[in-house]
Design a protein around this motif. Structure first.
Motif, PDB file in Angstrom:
ATOM      1  N   ASN A 106       1.945   1.441   3.763  1.00  0.00           N
ATOM      2  CA  ASN A 106       1.040   1.427   4.908  1.00  0.00           C
ATOM      3  C   ASN A 106       1.009   0.064   5.604  1.00  0.00           C
ATOM      4  O   ASN A 106       0.544  -0.045   6.739  1.00  0.00           O
ATOM      5  CB  ASN A 106      -0.372   1.813   4.456  1.00  0.00           C
ATOM      6  CG  ASN A 106      -1.254   2.235   5.609  1.00  0.00           C
ATOM      7  OD1 ASN A 106      -0.806   2.872   6.558  1.00  0.00           O
ATOM      8  ND2 ASN A 106      -2.524   1.862   5.551  1.00  0.00           N
ATOM      9  N   GLU A 146      -1.713   8.103  -3.068  1.00  0.00           N
ATOM     10  CA  GLU A 146      -1.933   6.828  -2.383  1.00  0.00           C
ATOM     11  C   GLU A 146      -2.298   5.766  -3.401  1.00  0.00           C
ATOM     12  O   GLU A 146      -3.154   5.974  -4.267  1.00  0.00           O
ATOM     13  CB  GLU A 146      -3.048   6.980  -1.347  1.00  0.00           C
ATOM     14  CG  GLU A 146      -3.297   5.749  -0.512  1.00  0.00           C
ATOM     15  CD  GLU A 146      -4.359   5.978   0.551  1.00  0.00           C
ATOM     16  OE1 GLU A 146      -4.396   5.215   1.526  1.00  0.00           O
ATOM     17  OE2 GLU A 146      -5.145   6.943   0.406  1.00  0.00           O
ATOM     18  N   LYS A 200      -3.662   2.212  -2.965  1.00  0.00           N
ATOM     19  CA  LYS A 200      -4.161   1.304  -1.942  1.00  0.00           C
ATOM     20  C   LYS A 200      -3.774  -0.145  -2.236  1.00  0.00           C
ATOM     21  O   LYS A 200      -3.394  -0.482  -3.358  1.00  0.00           O
ATOM     22  CB  LYS A 200      -5.681   1.462  -1.811  1.00  0.00           C
ATOM     23  CG  LYS A 200      -6.076   2.843  -1.301  1.00  0.00           C
ATOM     24  CD  LYS A 200      -7.571   2.954  -1.063  1.00  0.00           C
ATOM     25  CE  LYS A 200      -7.923   4.330  -0.490  1.00  0.00           C
ATOM     26  NZ  LYS A 200      -9.373   4.474  -0.220  1.00  0.00           N
ATOM     27  N   TYR A 255       2.275   5.036  -0.498  1.00  0.00           N
ATOM     28  CA  TYR A 255       1.730   6.391  -0.371  1.00  0.00           C
ATOM     29  C   TYR A 255       2.836   7.384  -0.057  1.00  0.00           C
ATOM     30  O   TYR A 255       3.964   7.009   0.303  1.00  0.00           O
ATOM     31  CB  TYR A 255       0.652   6.450   0.713  1.00  0.00           C
ATOM     32  CG  TYR A 255       1.147   6.217   2.126  1.00  0.00           C
ATOM     33  CD1 TYR A 255       1.288   7.263   3.024  1.00  0.00           C
ATOM     34  CD2 TYR A 255       1.467   4.922   2.565  1.00  0.00           C
ATOM     35  CE1 TYR A 255       1.724   7.037   4.329  1.00  0.00           C
ATOM     36  CE2 TYR A 255       1.903   4.697   3.857  1.00  0.00           C
ATOM     37  CZ  TYR A 255       2.030   5.760   4.734  1.00  0.00           C
ATOM     38  OH  TYR A 255       2.474   5.537   6.017  1.00  0.00           O
ATOM     39  N   HIS A 308       0.877  -1.168   0.000  1.00  0.00           N
ATOM     40  CA  HIS A 308       0.000   0.000   0.000  1.00  0.00           C
ATOM     41  C   HIS A 308       0.924   1.230   0.000  1.00  0.00           C
ATOM     42  O   HIS A 308       1.360   1.697   1.048  1.00  0.00           O
ATOM     43  CB  HIS A 308      -0.882  -0.023   1.250  1.00  0.00           C
ATOM     44  CG  HIS A 308      -1.882   1.093   1.324  1.00  0.00           C
ATOM     45  ND1 HIS A 308      -3.115   0.942   1.919  1.00  0.00           N
ATOM     46  CD2 HIS A 308      -1.846   2.378   0.889  1.00  0.00           C
ATOM     47  CE1 HIS A 308      -3.776   2.082   1.856  1.00  0.00           C
ATOM     48  NE2 HIS A 308      -3.014   2.970   1.234  1.00  0.00           N
TER      49      HIS A 308
END
Length: 217
Positions: free
Chosen positions: A128, A103, A105, A94, A92
């Motif tokens: 993330n 970002e 995802k 970002y 993820h």
């Protein structure tokens, strides 16, 4: 022709050859005189017409073994970057950096579209899911970029007399990740192997995106 005139002409000739030499080997070190890897030298040429042509290359910031590859990606302003995930797990990606907040995802494979980087500066990347993943995208004004190797060496191929401005950047600069230091071009002619020192911060015990991002504010 008098001997003094001959001496003057010889001196001018040697000076011209010295200033126009095709390459200079630089050694980049930290404040403790230790070789500094992954330092960037950005060179702006006096003749700007040729270098201002649009760069149509598609750049790649891959993800391999839970790391960004390359660790530092230098691209010209307005360039497009793909973020393929070559791991067998999802990431993820970002960035909270002012130059390009974005970002991607949780995904595997390759995102549908590349990302355009319109502003000059440094984008710090994180994941993330995997906090230790940190990468950097250095966006420049379509200049020449050289990166130091593990020995701190940069072979600068631009003739010295063609350089208008020069800067030094490293992600652990003590003044912050967005700071680039001005290099006095005259220092590049002082000897055949100039040494440039930069004060850096020690690496974090556990390099995390949060720690690096805080230092960029």
């Amino acid at each position: 022709m008098s001997s003094s005139l001959k001496h003057l002409l010889l001196s001018l000739t040697l000076l011209a050859l010295f200033e126009a030499k095709a390459s200079v080997t630089l050694l980049i070190t930290d404040q403790h005189s230790q070789p500094l890897e992954n330092a960037l030298i950005e060179i702006e040429l006096k003749q700007k017409n040729a270098r201002k042509q649009a760069d149509k290359n598609l750049y790649v910031m891959d993800q391999i073994n839970k790391t960004f590859k390359p660790h530092i990606l230098a691209i010209p302003q307005h360039a497009l970057v793909n973020f393929p995930n070559s791991d067998d797990i999802r990431h993820h990606v970002y960035s909270f950096s002012k130059v390009k907040p974005f970002e991607l995802k949780l995904y595997a494979g390759k995102p549908k579209s590349p990302i355009s980087f319109e502003q000059l500066g440094v984008a710090v990347l994180g994941c993330n899911i995997h906090d230790s993943m940190v990468g950097y995208i250095y966006i420049h004004d379509n200049n020449l970029i050289y990166q130091s190797d593990s020995s701190g060496i940069i072979n600068l191929e631009a003739p010295i007399n063609s350089i208008a401005n020069a800067w030094l950047w490293h992600p652990r600069n003590s003044k912050g990740v967005n700071q680039k230091e001005i290099i006095d071009v005259n220092t590049l002619t002082q000897n055949d192997s100039p040494v440039i020192k930069l004060t850096i911060m020690p690496p974090e015990t556990r390099e995390s995106f949060e720690d690096v991002f805080k230092s960029a504010q």
